[in-house]
Design an enzyme around this catalytic site. Structure first.
Site, short mmCIF file in Angstrom:
data_model
loop_
_atom_site.label_atom_id
_atom_site.label_comp_id
_atom_site.label_asym_id
_atom_site.label_seq_id
_atom_site.Cartn_x
_atom_site.Cartn_y
_atom_site.Cartn_z
N GLU A 172 45.00 40.78 35.73
CA GLU A 172 45.90 40.77 36.89
C GLU A 172 47.14 39.91 36.73
O GLU A 172 48.21 40.25 37.21
CB GLU A 172 45.15 40.28 38.15
CG GLU A 172 44.01 41.14 38.60
CD GLU A 172 42.68 40.63 38.11
OE1 GLU A 172 41.72 40.81 38.84
OE2 GLU A 172 42.61 40.06 37.01
N ASP A 206 39.30 40.87 37.77
CA ASP A 206 38.30 39.91 38.26
C ASP A 206 36.92 40.54 38.51
O ASP A 206 36.82 41.73 38.80
CB ASP A 206 38.80 39.26 39.56
CG ASP A 206 39.93 38.28 39.30
OD1 ASP A 206 40.07 37.82 38.16
OD2 ASP A 206 40.69 37.97 40.25
N TYR A 222 34.77 31.68 38.40
CA TYR A 222 35.48 32.52 39.38
C TYR A 222 35.29 31.98 40.79
O TYR A 222 34.18 31.63 41.19
CB TYR A 222 34.98 33.96 39.29
CG TYR A 222 35.83 34.93 40.08
CD1 TYR A 222 37.21 34.99 39.88
CD2 TYR A 222 35.25 35.76 41.02
CE1 TYR A 222 37.99 35.87 40.61
CE2 TYR A 222 36.02 36.65 41.75
CZ TYR A 222 37.39 36.70 41.54
OH TYR A 222 38.17 37.57 42.26
#
EC number: 5.6.2.1
Length: 689
Positions: free
Chosen positions: A9, A82, A298
């Site tokens: 991303e 992700d 994350y």
């Protein structure tokens, strides 16, 4: 040209990963989503089984062109967005735009951006999980159907620029319901009696507990007088001593929600800022000779699970630093409803201590990393052991009780204590060593009158916690939800607590009357459960959407017909326009309230609302110092004669000069302490209360 193309991303993530993978891999960024529903129209065909119409996001054309160019030349394309539903959807949209094979095993996921984790993920690529994509699609389409149907009704009947949504409308409801509780609250009188007692040279306090061996409520002054009248002198006896050992376990490592709450309490970070800084730590920090490394796992997760590798490393660190006795012997348990197979938020390596990382981090990055690191390491440490003592102090029919606590073994508290638990009850309260039958002397008996207090307004941390407890939305939705209700001027912050505005209450009442399901907590929770079932493959997304929209469509039609137009009158500003002489009124803009001429559009005069602090400008000595707000809603101080005088200060001038250099003094706030400092030299003094 590299044989393998990897798409992530963000450029920061791309830069970190490319260093790990070597020359055979080219890593580029999609800059987030590349496709979405169009902003100019609904983009969902309710007549054709809710088919979404996806288009390339405006401004993403050059990015898509670049992605296609590289994909054409590469032998393999890997999608490394992700590891959550949003990331899975981004991978799917990229796959469609680049015309990749649906069955291709080109999806790679990793929970931390470290060399080992990234390389391992490329050994095990998989297909895109369409159940996760469908769960994200369902959420997106639901939100679009709600927003693009309710908002036009609100624009027409109330005011342009308004919005409603599944999660934001429930969040607004919570704030308004709390405000109504406060408005309807009737305080009740009650009393307490506290005694100060002496034993030999030690003094300690105790609270009145029983009268005639029963709890006795002190509702009025008469009740207090009944107790004080029954006292006979100052001699009391210890009639019971209870000693217990209490164990206190550390908190679990952070989830998204608990990180936002604790960062708000300890660091004064807004939820959006917490997520922004956490993203920087996750995507990679340049550690110079060590290279670029993701420092945390994350940050969008509702799991408290920890990998075995991380546990082993933490245990090694704790043993080396504190000793074997400080390591945890308990088994951590996951939380019901954890989304997917994520871990909690933790440092990617315990061995990268905050002190070691400090020189590579900004101030905000360091503070958040330290919080995450300490919370995780503490979660793997031994419980604290507390010795508690309870003393019953009796004279005739009257009994007082004193509670004391000392820390026998600090355990995890050596490193970290959760803010919400860091209260007076935790502080050591040492009592003298007393046994049953010992005599003590009352040196003071102090009655005090009190009144019950209404429930407090929501802080950002408390609102996030409540949304999580009610299972409203997902961890990733809390920050944007809170942002939205502030930007729409539905709520405002007063002393760091949310207060609904008149506009917020008007919108809430309309949504409550015509779209009751949207603000119903149970409905919203059930919808989250259905989205989870889509992710698990137990139900189709189209069935979920249809089950909602069939009744919602009728609510929209009724609102369009029956909702009355509401006139929101402008608040008079109390002064006239200097250009045309018409009365000025208070308006609400993007950055808060401002003054505008009531003769708009014939006269377009506008002025900022300023509040004088009663101090002359230290620069021109002609204007007054006024309080203003920046575009980011931060308070600063300027001159009322601006732009003729450009005086500006982030700290509040107090109207006195420095005794050392004659420059102006300001009030400087740091955390809970306030002091007076010189704006020019190092002079400082205590602030007057």
């Amino acid at each position: 040209m590299a044989d393998n193309l990897v798409i992530v991303e963000s450029p920061a993530k791309a830069k970190t990963i490319e260093k790990y993978l070597g020359k055979k891999y080219k890593v580029i960024a999609s800059m987030g989503h590349v496709r979405d529903l169009p902003r100019s129209q609904m983009g969902v065909d309710t007549e054709d089984n809710y088919e979404p119409k996806y288009i390339t996001i405006r401004g993403k054309g050059p990015v898509v062109k670049e992605l296609k160019k590289h994909a054409k030349k590469a032998k393999n394309v890997f999608l490394a967005s992700d590891p959550d539903r949003e990331g899975e959807a981004i991978a799917w949209h990229l796959s469609k735009i680049l015309e990749l094979e649906d069955s291709k095993e080109n999806r790679v996921v990793f929970n931390e951006i470290t060399k080992d984790a990234v390389k391992e993920s490329f050994k095990n690529p998989r297909e895109i999980e369409m159940n996760l994509v469908d769960a994200q699609q369902a959420r997106r389409i639901l939100d679009r159907l709600v927003g693009y149907n309710i908002s036009p009704v609100l624009w027409k009947k109330v005011k342009k620029g308004l919005s409603a949504g599944r999660v934001q409308s429930v969040a607004l409801r919570l704030v308004i319901d709390r405000e109504n509780e406060i408005r309807n609250f009737k305080p009740e009188e009650y009393w307490t009696i506290e005694g100060e007692f002496r034993y030999k040279k030690s003094k300690f306090n105790a609270k009145f507990l029983h009268y005639k061996n029963k709890p006795f409520k002190l509702k009025t002054k008469k009740d207090v007088e009944k107790i004080t009248a029954a006292l006979d002198g100052d001699q009391f006896e210890i009639t019971n001593v209870t000693k217990k050992e209490k164990t206190r376990n550390p908190a679990n490592p952070f989830t998204t929600s608990t990180l936002q709450q604790e960062a708000a309490r300890k660091l004064n970070f807004k939820a959006r800022k917490t997520m922004m800084v956490a993203q920087q730590l996750y995507e990679g920090i340049d550690l110079k000779k060590q290279g670029t490394i993701g420092l945390i796992t994350y940050m969008r997760t509702d799991s408290t699970r920890i990998s075995d590798t991380a546990k082993v490393e933490a245990k090694q660190y704790i043993t080396d630093k504190y000793g074997e006795s400080y390591t945890s012997k308990r088994k951590a348990s996951g939380k019901q409803g954890d989304q997917d197979a994520h871990e909690a938020i933790r440092p990617s390596s315990t061995m990268r201590t905050p002190d070691d990382m400090k020189s590579f981090l900004t101030k905000d990055q360091y503070r958040l990393y330290k919080l995450i690191w300490e919370r995780f390491v503490a979660s793997q440490m031994a419980p604290a052991i507390l010795d508690t003592v309870s003393l019953d102090i009796t004279q005739g029919d009257i009994k007082f009780r004193a509670n004391g606590q000392t820390i026998k073994f600090k355990g995890f508290m050596t490193l970290y204590v959760e803010t919400k638990d860091d209260s007076d009850s935790e502080k050591e309260n040492k009592l003298p060593k007393l046994e049953q039958g010992d005599k003590v002397t009352a040196t003071q008996i102090e009655p005090a009158q009190h009144y019950t207090q209404p429930p407090p307004r929501y802080t950002e941390a408390r609102l996030v916690k409540t949304l999580e407890e009610l299972k409203i939305g997902r961890p990733s939705t809390y920050a944007p939800t809170i942002d939205t209700i502030q930007k729409r001027n539905y709520v405002k912050l007063e002393s760091k607590r949310f207060v609904p505005t008149e506009l917020g209450e008007i919108v809430h009442e309309q949504v409550k009357e015509y779209f009751p399901e949207i603000i119903d907590v149970e409905f919203t929770v059930n919808m989250e459960t259905l989205l989870d079932k889509i992710a698990e493959g137990d139900i189709t997304w189209r069935k979920v959407i249809d089950g909602f929209f069939s009744s919602f469509k009728q609510d929209v039609e009724r609102a369009e017909e029956e909702m009355e137009k509401i006139e929101i009158k402008d608040e008079p500003a109390g002064e006239d326009c200097e250009i045309c002489g018409s009365p000025m009124v208070i308006k609400m803009g993007r950055y808060g309230k401002f003054m505008a001429c009531s003769n708009f559009p014939d006269c377009r005069n506008t002025k900022a609302i300023v509040k004088s602090i009663g101090v002359k400008c230290p620069k021109c000595n002609d204007g007054d110092v006024v309080e203003r707000k920046s575009k980011k809603n931060r308070v600063f101080y300027g001159c009322s004669k601006y732009p003729e005088c450009d005086f500006i200060s982030w700290d509040k001038p107090i109207g006195r000069d420095c005794p050392k250099c004659n420059q102006y003094l300001v009030e400087n706030k740091k955390g809970k302490t306030t002091q007076v400092i010189c704006s020019n030299c190092d002079y400082k003094e205590a602030a007057q209360k």
